[in-house]
Design a protein around this motif. Structure first.
Motif, PDB file in Angstrom:
ATOM      1  N   LEU A  44       0.926   4.195  -2.645  1.00 43.68           N
ATOM      2  CA  LEU A  44       1.025   3.048  -1.743  1.00 43.68           C
ATOM      3  C   LEU A  44      -0.142   2.908  -0.758  1.00 43.68           C
ATOM      4  O   LEU A  44      -0.695   1.804  -0.633  1.00 43.68           O
ATOM      5  CB  LEU A  44       2.362   3.090  -1.004  1.00 43.68           C
ATOM      6  CG  LEU A  44       2.791   1.801  -0.308  1.00 43.68           C
ATOM      7  CD1 LEU A  44       2.897   0.670  -1.312  1.00 43.68           C
ATOM      8  CD2 LEU A  44       4.104   2.002   0.393  1.00 43.68           C
ATOM      9  N   PRO A  45      -0.570   3.955  -0.042  1.00 45.76           N
ATOM     10  CA  PRO A  45      -1.693   3.767   0.895  1.00 45.76           C
ATOM     11  C   PRO A  45      -2.998   3.302   0.243  1.00 45.76           C
ATOM     12  O   PRO A  45      -3.655   2.398   0.779  1.00 45.76           O
ATOM     13  CB  PRO A  45      -1.850   5.137   1.553  1.00 45.76           C
ATOM     14  CG  PRO A  45      -0.508   5.758   1.448  1.00 45.76           C
ATOM     15  CD  PRO A  45       0.042   5.279   0.145  1.00 45.76           C
ATOM     16  N   PRO A  46      -3.413   3.844  -0.921  1.00 46.65           N
ATOM     17  CA  PRO A  46      -4.630   3.312  -1.527  1.00 46.65           C
ATOM     18  C   PRO A  46      -4.505   1.851  -1.965  1.00 46.65           C
ATOM     19  O   PRO A  46      -5.456   1.073  -1.833  1.00 46.65           O
ATOM     20  CB  PRO A  46      -4.869   4.206  -2.748  1.00 46.65           C
ATOM     21  CG  PRO A  46      -4.149   5.452  -2.462  1.00 46.65           C
ATOM     22  CD  PRO A  46      -2.980   5.062  -1.629  1.00 46.65           C
ATOM     23  N   VAL A  47      -3.336   1.480  -2.466  1.00 41.01           N
ATOM     24  CA  VAL A  47      -3.142   0.086  -2.881  1.00 41.01           C
ATOM     25  C   VAL A  47      -3.204  -0.837  -1.669  1.00 41.01           C
ATOM     26  O   VAL A  47      -3.841  -1.907  -1.715  1.00 41.01           O
ATOM     27  CB  VAL A  47      -1.811  -0.070  -3.657  1.00 41.01           C
ATOM     28  CG1 VAL A  47      -1.465  -1.523  -3.865  1.00 41.01           C
ATOM     29  CG2 VAL A  47      -1.889   0.661  -4.985  1.00 41.01           C
ATOM     30  N   LEU A  48      -2.568  -0.439  -0.574  1.00 43.31           N
ATOM     31  CA  LEU A  48      -2.644  -1.245   0.644  1.00 43.31           C
ATOM     32  C   LEU A  48      -4.085  -1.313   1.167  1.00 43.31           C
ATOM     33  O   LEU A  48      -4.542  -2.380   1.594  1.00 43.31           O
ATOM     34  CB  LEU A  48      -1.717  -0.681   1.717  1.00 43.31           C
ATOM     35  CG  LEU A  48      -0.230  -0.796   1.440  1.00 43.31           C
ATOM     36  CD1 LEU A  48       0.572  -0.102   2.527  1.00 43.31           C
ATOM     37  CD2 LEU A  48       0.190  -2.244   1.307  1.00 43.31           C
ATOM     38  N   GLY A  49      -4.801  -0.200   1.116  1.00 37.87           N
ATOM     39  CA  GLY A  49      -6.201  -0.193   1.529  1.00 37.87           C
ATOM     40  C   GLY A  49      -7.052  -1.084   0.641  1.00 37.87           C
ATOM     41  O   GLY A  49      -7.962  -1.775   1.119  1.00 37.87           O
ATOM     42  N   LEU A  50      -6.758  -1.097  -0.642  1.00 39.31           N
ATOM     43  CA  LEU A  50      -7.495  -1.937  -1.582  1.00 39.31           C
ATOM     44  C   LEU A  50      -7.286  -3.413  -1.273  1.00 39.31           C
ATOM     45  O   LEU A  50      -8.253  -4.186  -1.191  1.00 39.31           O
ATOM     46  CB  LEU A  50      -7.042  -1.615  -3.005  1.00 39.31           C
ATOM     47  CG  LEU A  50      -7.785  -2.281  -4.138  1.00 39.31           C
ATOM     48  CD1 LEU A  50      -9.218  -1.782  -4.183  1.00 39.31           C
ATOM     49  CD2 LEU A  50      -7.088  -1.990  -5.450  1.00 39.31           C
ATOM     50  N   PHE A  51      -6.044  -3.813  -1.068  1.00 34.72           N
ATOM     51  CA  PHE A  51      -5.774  -5.224  -0.762  1.00 34.72           C
ATOM     52  C   PHE A  51      -6.353  -5.632   0.592  1.00 34.72           C
ATOM     53  O   PHE A  51      -6.929  -6.711   0.717  1.00 34.72           O
ATOM     54  CB  PHE A  51      -4.270  -5.508  -0.809  1.00 34.72           C
ATOM     55  CG  PHE A  51      -3.744  -5.631  -2.204  1.00 34.72           C
ATOM     56  CD1 PHE A  51      -4.243  -6.570  -3.078  1.00 34.72           C
ATOM     57  CD2 PHE A  51      -2.748  -4.783  -2.645  1.00 34.72           C
ATOM     58  CE1 PHE A  51      -3.770  -6.682  -4.370  1.00 34.72           C
ATOM     59  CE2 PHE A  51      -2.259  -4.877  -3.936  1.00 34.72           C
ATOM     60  CZ  PHE A  51      -2.772  -5.832  -4.807  1.00 34.72           C
ATOM     61  N   LEU A  52      -6.219  -4.778   1.591  1.00 34.25           N
ATOM     62  CA  LEU A  52      -6.779  -5.091   2.902  1.00 34.25           C
ATOM     63  C   LEU A  52      -8.304  -5.162   2.830  1.00 34.25           C
ATOM     64  O   LEU A  52      -8.924  -6.049   3.418  1.00 34.25           O
ATOM     65  CB  LEU A  52      -6.339  -4.041   3.926  1.00 34.25           C
ATOM     66  CG  LEU A  52      -6.833  -4.245   5.350  1.00 34.25           C
ATOM     67  CD1 LEU A  52      -6.309  -5.551   5.927  1.00 34.25           C
ATOM     68  CD2 LEU A  52      -6.429  -3.069   6.220  1.00 34.25           C
TER      69      LEU A  52
END
Length: 88
Positions: A44-52
């Motif tokens: 979850l954190p890398p995916v959120l970082g990717l979208f942000l």
């Protein structure tokens, strides 16, 4: 007076609980729950970082996607490590 037929299962359960405490084995359900939690904590954190990062890149910045992706990986791995070492 006590009935030995009633005390045997209780004593067996106590011995099993003491042995499990000594050996620190997780039950199957707890192990599966931990695996699921670790999956969410790592992904979850890398995916959120990717979208942000993609959103910030489109807003005029540059290099946000890669840096926030790596930050998300670091945060996810740290959170997973903390979850595993804290125990149940």
């Amino acid at each position: 007076m006590s009935d030995p037929d009633l005390l045997d299962p209780i004593k067996q359960a106590q011995r099993d609980a003491e042995r499990a405490e000594r050996e620190k084995h997780r039950r199957l359900g707890a192990t599966l729950a931990l695996i699921g939690t670790l999956g969410w904590l790592i992904v979850l954190p890398p995916v959120l970082g990717l979208f942000l990062g993609r959103w910030l890149d489109r807003a005029g910045g540059q290099f946000w996607t890669l840096s926030l992706l790596f930050t998300g990986v670091a945060v996810g791995c740290w959170a997973a490590w903390r979850r595993v070492t804290e125990g149940d």
